[in-house]
Design a protein around this motif. Structure first.
Motif, PDB file in Angstrom:
ATOM      1  N   VAL A   1      33.888  36.400  42.991  1.00 42.13           N
ATOM      2  CA  VAL A   1      32.983  34.920  41.890  1.00 42.13           C
ATOM      3  C   VAL A   1      33.960  35.120  41.111  1.00 42.13           C
ATOM      4  N   ILE A   2      33.926  35.602  40.028  1.00 42.67           N
ATOM      5  CA  ILE A   2      33.985  35.986  38.179  1.00 42.67           C
ATOM      6  C   ILE A   2      35.378  35.637  38.574  1.00 42.67           C
ATOM      7  N   ALA A   3      36.461  36.458  39.843  1.00 45.87           N
ATOM      8  CA  ALA A   3      37.642  36.330  39.247  1.00 45.87           C
ATOM      9  C   ALA A   3      38.168  34.928  39.862  1.00 45.87           C
ATOM     10  N   GLU A   4      37.423  34.100  40.626  1.00 42.97           N
ATOM     11  CA  GLU A   4      38.075  32.952  40.938  1.00 42.97           C
ATOM     12  C   GLU A   4      37.937  31.883  40.129  1.00 42.97           C
ATOM     13  N   CYS A   5      36.749  32.218  40.142  1.00 42.22           N
ATOM     14  CA  CYS A   5      35.947  31.538  38.391  1.00 42.22           C
ATOM     15  C   CYS A   5      37.156  31.176  37.173  1.00 42.22           C
ATOM     16  N   CYS A   6      37.391  32.619  37.120  1.00 46.81           N
ATOM     17  CA  CYS A   6      39.010  32.600  35.681  1.00 46.81           C
ATOM     18  C   CYS A   6      39.633  32.781  36.201  1.00 46.81           C
ATOM     19  N   GLY A   7      40.358  32.934  36.642  1.00 50.84           N
ATOM     20  CA  GLY A   7      41.575  32.967  38.281  1.00 50.84           C
ATOM     21  C   GLY A   7      42.289  34.454  37.090  1.00 50.84           C
ATOM     22  N   ILE A   8      40.906  35.071  36.698  1.00 52.67           N
ATOM     23  CA  ILE A   8      41.738  36.354  36.090  1.00 52.67           C
ATOM     24  C   ILE A   8      41.684  37.948  37.186  1.00 52.67           C
ATOM     25  N   THR A   9      42.906  38.339  37.550  1.00 53.92           N
ATOM     26  CA  THR A   9      42.232  39.992  37.724  1.00 53.92           C
ATOM     27  C   THR A   9      40.581  40.527  37.203  1.00 53.92           C
ATOM     28  N   THR A  10      40.070  40.614  38.646  1.00 53.01           N
ATOM     29  CA  THR A  10      39.072  41.439  37.994  1.00 53.01           C
ATOM     30  C   THR A  10      38.733  42.824  38.522  1.00 53.01           C
ATOM     31  N   VAL A  11      38.245  44.236  37.507  1.00 52.07           N
ATOM     32  CA  VAL A  11      38.162  45.297  38.243  1.00 52.07           C
ATOM     33  C   VAL A  11      36.486  45.757  37.865  1.00 52.07           C
ATOM     34  N   ALA A  12      35.744  45.512  39.287  1.00 49.97           N
ATOM     35  CA  ALA A  12      34.189  46.235  39.133  1.00 49.97           C
ATOM     36  C   ALA A  12      33.780  47.340  40.022  1.00 49.97           C
ATOM     37  N   ASP A  13      32.647  47.413  40.404  1.00 52.35           N
ATOM     38  CA  ASP A  13      32.498  48.350  41.653  1.00 52.35           C
ATOM     39  C   ASP A  13      32.396  49.769  40.640  1.00 52.35           C
ATOM     40  N   PHE A  14      32.287  49.800  39.675  1.00 50.32           N
ATOM     41  CA  PHE A  14      33.037  51.191  38.677  1.00 50.32           C
ATOM     42  C   PHE A  14      32.272  52.553  38.781  1.00 50.32           C
ATOM     43  N   ARG A  15      30.670  52.572  39.402  1.00 50.15           N
ATOM     44  CA  ARG A  15      30.259  53.527  39.837  1.00 50.15           C
ATOM     45  C   ARG A  15      30.220  54.190  40.777  1.00 50.15           C
ATOM     46  N   ARG A  16      30.624  53.422  41.670  1.00 52.24           N
ATOM     47  CA  ARG A  16      29.767  54.028  42.874  1.00 52.24           C
ATOM     48  C   ARG A  16      30.972  55.179  43.200  1.00 52.24           C
ATOM     49  N   ARG A  17      31.905  54.861  43.083  1.00 50.22           N
ATOM     50  CA  ARG A  17      33.351  56.052  43.611  1.00 50.22           C
ATOM     51  C   ARG A  17      32.632  57.872  43.062  1.00 50.22           C
TER      52      ARG A  17
END
Length: 381
Positions: free
Chosen positions: A135-151
Motif C-alpha cells: 500500500v505504501i509503495a503504491e500510494c507513494c510511488g516510491i520503493t519501500t523496504v519493510a519487515d525488518f525484524r523477522r529475518r
C-alpha cells in the motif's frame, strides 16, 4: 543480493513505536554533502493516529486478541494507508518530489513481539509488524523496504533493537565510552565502547507504563514534563515489587514490549490503596532504576549518555536518571547532529539504504542472531 556501496541521496524513514503515540516520518539525506555524521535530517513530522485506530493497536500490542483474520487484514491496510499519508504530508511540507526519494524504510506497527523463549510454546519465536508496504509503495510511488525484524528472528535473534547499527555508524567515538539511550515506550541502550564490540538491549519500560497510567487517571496521553510524577512520592515497597520482575535479571540479548509491561502487570503488584500520583512517581523511578542498573552492569565506564526518543522531553525522568549516574554526562543526540525526536525514524531510512545495497542491518552481538543479515523485503515503486 550482492553487496554494494550504499547510494547517497534522499530517503524516508517511518516508525510508530511501542507507545503508538504517532507516526514519525523523517526525510534524510545521506552523502558527502550532509553533516559530519554522514546524514542530515531535512525534515521531520509526527502525525497523530486516528484515536479509534490507535486504541485498537494499543490493545493488540499489549496482548489483546484480534477479532479474526478479517480484522488483521483490514488493520494491515489501514496502517499502511496511515504510513503512506505520513510520507505524502512529509514530502509536501518539505516541497520535495517523491521521484527524488530513493526509498522509504518502514518499521510498521508492532502488534506482537514474541522473540526466542517468549512465545506461548517457546519454540516458535516471532515479531509481527503490520502496515502493508504494498500500500505504501503504491500510494507513494516510491520503493519501500519493510519487515525488518523477522529475518533477524529467523536467524535466532531477538529482532530488536535494530537501531544500534545506525547509532554506531553515526555516534561512536574513539575517545570515550558512550551509550545511546532511546526513551520510547520501552527503553533500550546501545553501548559504544572506544574499543570492542557494539552491544545493545532493551532495559524495560521507559514511557509505556507512565503514559498508560496517565491516560487512565488524567485523560492525557503522556505526563508532560513529568509533572504528574513530580506531584507524588516514590512508594519504595511498590518499587521493590516491580523490580522483582524476573525479566529485569535476564542477561542480554533481550527485548520486550507492551506484551510484557502493561497496566495489568502493574495492577497485579498494587495493594489497592496507593494514590495515583504515587504510582506515577514509582513508575518513573522504575524506568530510571532499570535503565541505570543496566548501564552500570554492562558498561560502568560510560562517560557520556546520548538520549533520544519522546522521553527526552520528560525533564523529571532525565533528572532521575542523572541522579543515579553520577559523573556521567547526559545530553540529547541533538548535540551530535541527530535530532532526538527523529533518531529512530532516521535509523529506518538508513536501514532501507543498507538493504538496497545488500548490506547487513543487524548487529549479532546485540540481537543474538547467528550472524549479520540483510534485513527486510523490498517493494518496488
Amino acid at each position: 543480493m550482492t553487496s554494494a556501496t550504499p547510494a547517497d541521496g534522499l530517503y524516508v524513514g517511518l516508525i510508530s513505536g511501542t507507545s503508538a503515540d504517532g507516526i514519525d516520518a523523517a526525510l534524510v539525506r545521506f552523502g558527502a554533502d550532509a553533516s559530519d555524521t554522514g546524514c542530515r535530517l531535512e525534515h521531520g513530522i509526527t502525525l497523530p493516529w486516528d484515536p479509534a485506530l490507535r486504541a485498537r493497536l494499543v490493545e493488540l500490542g499489549q496482548g489483546g486478541d484480534a477479532r479474526g483474520l478479517d480484522e488483521i487484514g483490514m488493520l494491515d491496510v489501514q496502517v499502511g494507508e496511515a504510513f503512506a499519508a505520513a510520507v505524502q504530508t512529509l514530502l509536501a511540507d518539505a516541497k520535495v518530489d517523491g521521484r527524488d526519494v530513493r526509498a522509504i524504510g518502514s518499521h510498521g506497527q508492532t502488534v506482537r513481539h514474541r522473540p526466542a523463549g517468549a512465545g506461548h510454546d517457546g519454540a516458535h519465536p516471532f515479531s509481527w509488524q503490520i502496515g502493508d508496504a504494498n500500500v505504501i509503495a503504491e500510494c507513494c510511488g516510491i520503493t519501500t523496504v519493510a519487515d525488518f525484524r523477522r529475518r533477524d528472528v529467523a536467524a535466532g535473534g531477538q529482532g530488536a533493537p535494530l537501531v544500534p547499527a545506525f547509532h554506531a555508524a553515526m555516534l561512536q567515538s574513539a575517545h570515550e565510552d558512550r551509550a545511546v539511550l532511546n526513551l520510547g515506550g520501552i527503553a533500550n541502550f546501545t553501548l559504544l565502547p572506544r574499543a570492542g564490540d557494539v552491544r545493545g538491549f532493551d532495559t524495560g519500560p521507559a514511557n509505556a507504563l507512565m503514559d498508560a497510567w496517565c491516560l487512565r487517571h488524567r485523560g492525557e496521553a503522556f505526563d508532560r514534563g513529568g509533572a504528574f510524577a513530580a506531584s507524588g512520592r516514590v512508594d519504595d515497597a511498590l518499587l521493590a515489587r516491580l523490580l522483582d520482575e524476573p525479566w529485569f535479571a535476564q542477561p542480554p540479548p533481550k527485548s520486550s514490549g507492551r506484551e510484557q509491561f502493561h497496566l495489568d502487570w502493574v495492577e497485579a503488584r498494587l495493594r489497592g490503596d496507593e494514590s495515583t500520583a504515587d504510582v506515577q512517581a514509582t513508575l518513573m523511578e522504575l524506568s530510571a532504576a532499570t535503565i541505570c542498573d543496566a548501564l552500570l552492569a554492562h558498561q560502568p565506564a560510560t562517560k557520556r549518555v546520548l538520549t533520544c526518543g519522546g522521553g527526552v522531553r520528560n525533564a523529571r525522568l532525565i533528572e532521575r536518571i542523572a541522579a543515579r549516574l553520577h559523573g556521567c554526562a547526559i545530553e540529547p543526540t541533538d548535540a551530535h547532529g541527530l535530532d532526538a525526536d527523529f533518531v529512530e525514524a532516521m535509523a529506518f531510512a538508513w536501514l532501507a539504504r543498507q538493504t538496497l545495497a545488500g548490506l547487513p542491518g543487524n548487529v549479532p552481538a546485540v540481537t543474538g542472531a547467528r550472524g549479520p543479515r540483510v534485513l527486510g523485503a523490498v517493494y518496488p515503486a
